[in-house]
Design a protein around this motif. Structure first.
Motif, short mmCIF file in Angstrom:
data_model
loop_
_atom_site.label_atom_id
_atom_site.label_comp_id
_atom_site.label_asym_id
_atom_site.label_seq_id
_atom_site.Cartn_x
_atom_site.Cartn_y
_atom_site.Cartn_z
N ALA A 37 35.28 -60.40 69.30
CA ALA A 37 35.03 -60.43 67.80
C ALA A 37 35.93 -61.21 67.18
CB ALA A 37 35.10 -58.83 67.51
N GLU A 38 35.27 -61.64 65.93
CA GLU A 38 35.87 -62.33 65.13
C GLU A 38 37.36 -61.89 64.52
OE1 GLU A 38 36.20 -66.37 63.58
OE2 GLU A 38 34.35 -65.67 64.86
N SER A 39 38.21 -62.50 64.64
CA SER A 39 39.62 -61.82 64.10
C SER A 39 39.70 -61.99 62.65
CB SER A 39 40.97 -62.52 64.81
OG SER A 39 40.87 -64.01 64.38
N GLU A 40 40.26 -61.00 61.84
CA GLU A 40 40.22 -60.68 60.55
C GLU A 40 41.87 -60.89 60.11
OE1 GLU A 40 37.78 -57.81 58.95
OE2 GLU A 40 36.68 -57.46 60.79
N GLY A 41 41.93 -61.11 58.77
CA GLY A 41 42.98 -61.37 58.11
C GLY A 41 43.73 -60.12 57.62
N ARG A 135 36.89 -78.11 58.91
CA ARG A 135 36.73 -77.00 59.34
C ARG A 135 37.33 -75.80 58.88
NH1 ARG A 135 37.15 -78.02 65.89
NH2 ARG A 135 36.75 -80.45 65.99
N GLU A 136 38.47 -76.12 57.97
CA GLU A 136 39.00 -74.71 57.15
C GLU A 136 38.08 -74.38 56.44
OE1 GLU A 136 41.98 -72.20 56.44
OE2 GLU A 136 41.82 -73.48 58.06
N SER A 137 37.27 -75.14 55.59
CA SER A 137 36.28 -74.83 54.59
C SER A 137 35.34 -73.84 55.50
CB SER A 137 35.54 -76.05 54.00
OG SER A 137 36.60 -76.72 53.16
N VAL A 138 34.85 -74.36 56.44
CA VAL A 138 33.85 -73.62 57.28
C VAL A 138 34.35 -72.22 57.56
CG1 VAL A 138 32.61 -73.31 59.51
CG2 VAL A 138 32.78 -75.52 58.06
N ARG A 139 35.71 -72.05 58.05
CA ARG A 139 36.20 -70.84 58.35
C ARG A 139 36.35 -69.95 57.21
NH1 ARG A 139 40.49 -68.14 57.82
NH2 ARG A 139 41.51 -69.78 56.45
N VAL A 140 36.90 -70.50 55.91
CA VAL A 140 37.00 -69.50 54.92
C VAL A 140 35.60 -69.24 54.54
CG1 VAL A 140 37.46 -69.60 52.26
CG2 VAL A 140 38.90 -70.83 53.92
N ARG A 144 34.31 -65.20 54.24
CA ARG A 144 33.53 -64.31 52.88
C ARG A 144 32.40 -63.91 53.45
NH1 ARG A 144 33.46 -68.69 48.06
NH2 ARG A 144 32.63 -66.74 47.17
N VAL A 145 31.56 -64.61 54.25
CA VAL A 145 30.35 -63.73 54.54
C VAL A 145 30.70 -62.56 55.29
CG1 VAL A 145 28.27 -64.25 56.13
CG2 VAL A 145 29.16 -66.07 54.73
N ARG A 146 31.55 -62.58 56.06
CA ARG A 146 31.94 -61.26 56.87
C ARG A 146 32.29 -60.28 55.99
NH1 ARG A 146 35.78 -63.43 59.30
NH2 ARG A 146 34.30 -64.39 60.88
N GLU A 147 32.91 -60.62 55.08
CA GLU A 147 33.44 -59.37 54.20
C GLU A 147 32.33 -58.81 53.44
OE1 GLU A 147 36.70 -60.88 51.49
OE2 GLU A 147 38.09 -61.12 53.41
N LYS A 148 31.37 -59.58 52.75
CA LYS A 148 30.38 -59.29 52.22
C LYS A 148 29.43 -58.43 53.02
CE LYS A 148 30.35 -63.04 48.98
NZ LYS A 148 30.54 -62.19 47.56
N LEU A 249 23.52 -61.92 49.99
CA LEU A 249 24.88 -62.08 50.45
C LEU A 249 25.53 -63.40 50.75
CD1 LEU A 249 25.76 -58.53 51.79
CD2 LEU A 249 26.41 -59.38 49.40
N LEU A 250 24.83 -64.09 51.84
CA LEU A 250 25.12 -65.00 52.07
C LEU A 250 24.92 -66.31 50.94
CD1 LEU A 250 23.10 -65.05 55.44
CD2 LEU A 250 25.39 -64.77 55.31
N ALA A 251 24.04 -66.30 50.32
CA ALA A 251 23.84 -67.20 49.26
C ALA A 251 24.96 -67.24 48.26
CB ALA A 251 22.54 -66.93 48.46
N LEU A 252 25.46 -65.84 47.88
CA LEU A 252 26.53 -65.70 47.15
C LEU A 252 27.69 -66.14 47.75
CD1 LEU A 252 25.95 -61.91 45.80
CD2 LEU A 252 25.71 -64.14 44.52
N ALA A 253 27.98 -66.24 48.91
CA ALA A 253 29.04 -66.69 49.47
C ALA A 253 29.31 -68.15 49.54
CB ALA A 253 29.18 -66.28 51.07
N ALA A 254 28.30 -68.74 49.27
CA ALA A 254 28.23 -70.39 49.15
C ALA A 254 28.50 -70.74 47.68
CB ALA A 254 27.17 -70.76 49.65
#
Length: 255
Positions: A37-41, A135-140, A144-148, A249-254
């Motif tokens: 799974a993707e690690s979280e902060g 790459r960092e922008s993609v990660r961020v 955000r998508v994951r949280e939403k 949600l995906l649209a908002l994240a962008a």
């Protein structure tokens, strides 16, 4: 015991799924990205822990603990709107809940960090310093998508439309699509080899964003929601009825 342990013990907080034998095991798994799974902060885990604590207090005091209500009141208690916070505090008082005591029981991200690193002796690879801002922008954006998505899952669980949504993992992957053919590859693979599609590599300049949605969603209607090159966010496997909410949600994240 640290504050996380104290709160977990005081309010009898457990992992949201039987897959993990303890709350600490669940927190570690989400933090380290166990099982692929993707690690979280720290912040994401802190918010999750505090929301779970609030809902548990509601349950113990017999207060209506629907996900929508708990989410709204959590935002009020931890937000900057003093008027709204006082309104919620007065409402909580009527049910025998001290809002200030509840807020003091919640943990900060620094406390969560100490708990994961110190109390649980957890480890995960540190991100190396880099000037690769793309790459960092993609990660961020993916974070955000994951949280939403997690927020949407909580709401769906509260509405009785997804029985195990609160404990599931959420995997967000960015893929790049060729504008000339159906070829799709993960971003990291494309960067490693220097192109998305070997056959059409020379004509990728005007690639259009494309958002994949869960089963039951309409991929054609979602085109262009996220202006992210030829990128597509691929969320976790969700219930079919969550597809429309996830697209929004995906649209908002962008933004």
């Amino acid at each position: 015991m640290c504050k996380v342990d104290v709160a977990a013990d005081r309010f009898d907080l457990n992992a949201p799924t039987a897959r993990y034998d303890s709350l600490d095991a669940y927190l570690l798994a989400r933090w380290t990205g166990a099982d692929g799974a993707e690690s979280e902060g720290y912040k994401s885990l802190t918010d999750w822990f505090n929301r779970r604590l609030l809902k548990r207090v509601y349950e113990l005091e017999g207060r209506d603990a629907t996900s929508v209500r708990a989410e709204s009141e959590y935002e009020a208690l931890t937000g900057e709107d003093d008027v709204r916070r006082d309104e919620v505090a007065a409402d909580l008082r009527a049910d025998g809940i001290d809002a200030e005591e509840l807020r003091r029981a919640m943990v900060s991200w620094s406390t969560m960090r100490r708990h994961l690193n110190g109390c649980l002796d957890g480890e995960k690879p540190e991100r190396t310093a880099t000037t690769d801002w793309e790459r960092e922008s993609v990660r961020v954006a993916a974070d955000r998508v994951r949280e939403k998505v997690r927020s949407a899952l909580t709401s769906l669980v509260g509405k009785g439309r997804l029985a195990d949504g609160e404990g599931v993992g959420v995997d967000v992957q960015v893929k790049l699509s060729c504008p000339e053919c159906p070829a799709r590859v993960p971003l990291e693979d494309a960067l490693d080899r220097g192109y998305v599609c070997r056959e059409h590599a020379a004509g990728v300049d005007d690639a259009v964003a494309d958002v994949e949605v869960p089963a039951g969603g309409n991929s054609e209607s979602s085109r262009g929601l996220v202006p992210f090159g030829a990128a597509s966010f691929l969320g976790a496997s969700l219930a079919e009825e969550a597809a429309v909410a996830l697209q929004a949600l995906l649209a908002l994240a962008a933004v």
